[in-house]
Write a protein that holds these residues in place. Structure first.
Motif, mmCIF file in Angstrom:
data_model
loop_
_atom_site.group_PDB
_atom_site.id
_atom_site.type_symbol
_atom_site.label_atom_id
_atom_site.label_comp_id
_atom_site.label_asym_id
_atom_site.label_seq_id
_atom_site.Cartn_x
_atom_site.Cartn_y
_atom_site.Cartn_z
ATOM 1 N N ARG A 76 0.839 -1.209 0.000
ATOM 2 C CA ARG A 76 0.000 0.000 0.000
ATOM 3 C C ARG A 76 0.871 1.255 0.000
ATOM 4 N NH1 ARG A 76 -4.747 0.303 4.240
ATOM 5 N NH2 ARG A 76 -5.638 -1.086 2.659
ATOM 6 N N VAL A 77 1.907 1.262 0.832
ATOM 7 C CA VAL A 77 2.805 2.415 0.856
ATOM 8 C C VAL A 77 3.416 2.637 -0.521
ATOM 9 C CG1 VAL A 77 4.959 3.327 1.812
ATOM 10 C CG2 VAL A 77 3.309 2.216 3.322
ATOM 11 N N ALA A 78 3.819 1.546 -1.198
ATOM 12 C CA ALA A 78 4.395 1.664 -2.537
ATOM 13 C C ALA A 78 3.396 2.255 -3.519
ATOM 14 C CB ALA A 78 4.877 0.304 -3.027
ATOM 15 N N ARG A 79 2.138 1.804 -3.430
ATOM 16 C CA ARG A 79 1.109 2.340 -4.339
ATOM 17 C C ARG A 79 0.872 3.826 -4.100
ATOM 18 N NH1 ARG A 79 -1.448 -2.605 -3.016
ATOM 19 N NH2 ARG A 79 -2.876 -1.566 -1.557
ATOM 20 N N LEU A 80 1.113 4.267 -2.880
ATOM 21 C CA LEU A 80 0.887 5.668 -2.520
ATOM 22 C C LEU A 80 2.130 6.534 -2.730
ATOM 23 C CD1 LEU A 80 -1.283 5.050 0.657
ATOM 24 C CD2 LEU A 80 -2.059 6.046 -1.500
ATOM 25 N N GLY A 81 3.132 5.982 -3.407
ATOM 26 C CA GLY A 81 4.287 6.790 -3.781
ATOM 27 C C GLY A 81 5.548 6.531 -2.994
ATOM 28 N N PRO A 92 16.878 11.431 3.791
ATOM 29 C CA PRO A 92 17.157 10.000 3.836
ATOM 30 C C PRO A 92 16.341 9.269 4.903
ATOM 31 C CG PRO A 92 19.203 11.259 3.724
ATOM 32 C CD PRO A 92 18.105 12.245 3.979
ATOM 33 N N ILE A 93 16.025 8.017 4.602
ATOM 34 C CA ILE A 93 15.341 7.118 5.544
ATOM 35 C C ILE A 93 16.121 5.815 5.635
ATOM 36 C CG2 ILE A 93 13.261 5.759 6.014
ATOM 37 C CD1 ILE A 93 11.645 7.834 4.478
ATOM 38 N N LEU A 94 16.337 5.355 6.858
ATOM 39 C CA LEU A 94 16.860 4.021 7.107
ATOM 40 C C LEU A 94 15.734 3.171 7.668
ATOM 41 C CD1 LEU A 94 20.218 2.944 8.666
ATOM 42 C CD2 LEU A 94 18.101 2.065 9.666
ATOM 43 N N GLY A 142 10.915 1.955 -0.140
ATOM 44 C CA GLY A 142 11.785 2.912 -0.823
ATOM 45 C C GLY A 142 12.825 3.547 0.075
ATOM 46 N N SER A 143 13.235 2.848 1.136
ATOM 47 C CA SER A 143 14.216 3.428 2.054
ATOM 48 C C SER A 143 15.588 3.499 1.407
ATOM 49 C CB SER A 143 14.276 2.610 3.344
ATOM 50 O OG SER A 143 14.486 1.240 3.074
ATOM 51 N N ASP A 144 16.360 4.481 1.826
ATOM 52 C CA ASP A 144 17.700 4.697 1.274
ATOM 53 C C ASP A 144 18.704 3.689 1.810
ATOM 54 O OD1 ASP A 144 17.415 7.519 -0.125
ATOM 55 O OD2 ASP A 144 16.337 7.599 1.776
ATOM 56 N N ILE A 145 18.594 3.376 3.099
ATOM 57 C CA ILE A 145 19.479 2.402 3.733
ATOM 58 C C ILE A 145 18.602 1.320 4.338
ATOM 59 C CG2 ILE A 145 21.258 2.010 5.474
ATOM 60 C CD1 ILE A 145 21.982 4.973 5.263
ATOM 61 N N GLN A 146 18.926 0.077 3.998
ATOM 62 C CA GLN A 146 18.149 -1.061 4.453
ATOM 63 C C GLN A 146 19.036 -1.984 5.274
ATOM 64 O OE1 GLN A 146 16.240 -2.797 1.005
ATOM 65 N NE2 GLN A 146 15.797 -0.790 0.120
ATOM 66 N N MET A 147 18.399 -2.793 6.112
ATOM 67 C CA MET A 147 19.136 -3.704 6.983
ATOM 68 C C MET A 147 18.783 -5.147 6.649
ATOM 69 S SD MET A 147 20.623 -1.310 8.603
ATOM 70 C CE MET A 147 21.588 -2.403 9.636
#
Length: 374
Positions: A76-81, A92-94, A142-147
């Motif tokens: 859902r978040v992806a569909r909303l952009g 940035p988002i981690l 769509g996070s910039d840094i993923q774990m």
């Protein structure tokens, strides 16, 4: 909005002892390190507008894979952009992998080589989180840094269990990296997570194996889970020399102002913790003269500001008496103001550390500052 780039990078600008000053480049902007990431678990830093978070000086925020996959759902978040658009944050988002929350919050969980099968703490629905699915979710967000997905265990624990979890986390790291290489967008980065409890040899083995996989950054996980500051710092001293000096080092889930200063002193670049906002909601403020509990009756008739040195209007412009009244009355505004105060203080603290490193006086600054705030 900051200029977009299609690559991830880290530049070490200078050092003061082991403390490091750097710049971390992501598709959504540059992060000045050492950096503290306010925790926006479900797409919000509790009790704050993101305009306040940015004005406080934060370059990057953290969001949580486990919570967002359950509600509202990564698809859902992806569909909303994507998450940046969804939560109106252009920096940035981690995102963490969700592993810690699965272990600590899920009602029923079954661990296997494949991943973790668990029930949602919200509605009891069944889910499966694998290293590949954790990457899928973070790419959808769509996070910039993923774990990478890892297994977190509470300390103290049996040595055999610590080793088993560390080895499993390494196998999951390999799978996460393969998945990431086929699914990530340009400029995104996946960090490996060093595990091994407080056992120096297990930590070394974990670090060496992850460095061999050539991640763009490395996190130290599984600390601040009951082992105490002294043992945490000793563990850091053992593991950080095994991580590349040319890549960022992230200490997960830490911590108090003292934790941050002493960890930077040992070479850590990035942190996150719920402490500033959680303590704010419960009436505890961080200031340059130490912690202040606004619930205490001593503040009931005190017209002075909380911290006249603060860059935050909430600390400068409201009296301690008023803040005490709000907290004791259970008013939302009290939680909002003190969360703002603490978020600003943590960013001021990181800015002061960066300045002290740039001027090669970190150890002296740290000693002076710790004498006032501890």
């Amino acid at each position: 909005m900051q200029e977009r780039v299609a690559s991830f990078g880290f530049e070490l600008k200078s050092q003061s002892g082991a403390a490091r000053l750097g710049l971390l480049t992501t598709p959504h902007g540059v992060v000045r390190t050492p950096a503290f990431m306010p925790v926006g678990t479900v797409g919000t830093v509790k009790a704050l507008y993101f305009d306040q978070v940015k004005a406080a000086g934060a370059d990057i925020v953290l969001a949580n894979t486990y919570h967002l996959m359950l509600r509202p759902g990564a698809e859902r978040v992806a569909r909303l952009g994507g998450l940046h658009t969804f939560m109106r944050w252009d920096g940035p988002i981690l995102t963490d992998s969700g592993g810690f929350q699965v272990m600590s919050l899920s009602k029923i969980r079954e661990m296997s080589e494949e991943g973790v099968r668990f029930r949602s703490h919200i509605d009891g629905s069944r889910h499966m989180l694998t290293p590949e699915r954790a990457v899928d979710i973070q790419c959808l967000l769509g996070s910039d840094i993923q774990m990478q997905l890892d297994q977190c265990i509470e300390l103290p624990a049996e040595p055999r269990e610590v080793e088993r979890a560390m080895e499993l986390s390494l196998r999951w790291a390999e799978r996460a990296k393969r998945a990431f290489e086929t699914r990530a967008a340009p400029g995104q980065a996946l960090f490996g997570i060093v595990q091994g409890g407080t056992d120096a040899e297990l930590r070394r083995r974990s670090a060496d194996a992850l460095v061999g996989m050539d991640f763009p950054g490395y996190a130290v996980g599984g600390l601040a889970v009951g082992e105490g500051q002294e043992l945490m710092l000793r563990t850091l001293e053992g593991v950080l020399p095994h991580l590349p000096t040319t890549k960022p080092r992230y200490l997960m889930g830490v911590g108090t102002p003292s934790d941050l200063i002493k960890s930077v002193q040992r070479g850590v670049d990035m942190f996150d913790c719920v402490l500033p906002t959680r303590n704010g909601r419960h009436g505890l403020a961080f200031t340059w003269n130490g912690k202040v509990n606004l619930r205490n009756a001593i503040h009931a008739e005190d017209p002075s500001p909380l911290d006249p040195q603060s860059s935050c209007p909430a600390a400068r412009d409201y009296s301690r008496a008023y803040l005490h009244h709000l907290i004791r009355s259970g008013e939302f505004l009290g939680a909002m103001l003190l969360s703002w105060v603490n978020t600003a203080f943590y960013q001021e603290l990181m800015a002061a550390m960066r300045a002290a490193i740039a001027e090669d006086r970190f150890d002296a600054w740290a000693e002076e500052t710790l004498s006032k705030i501890e």
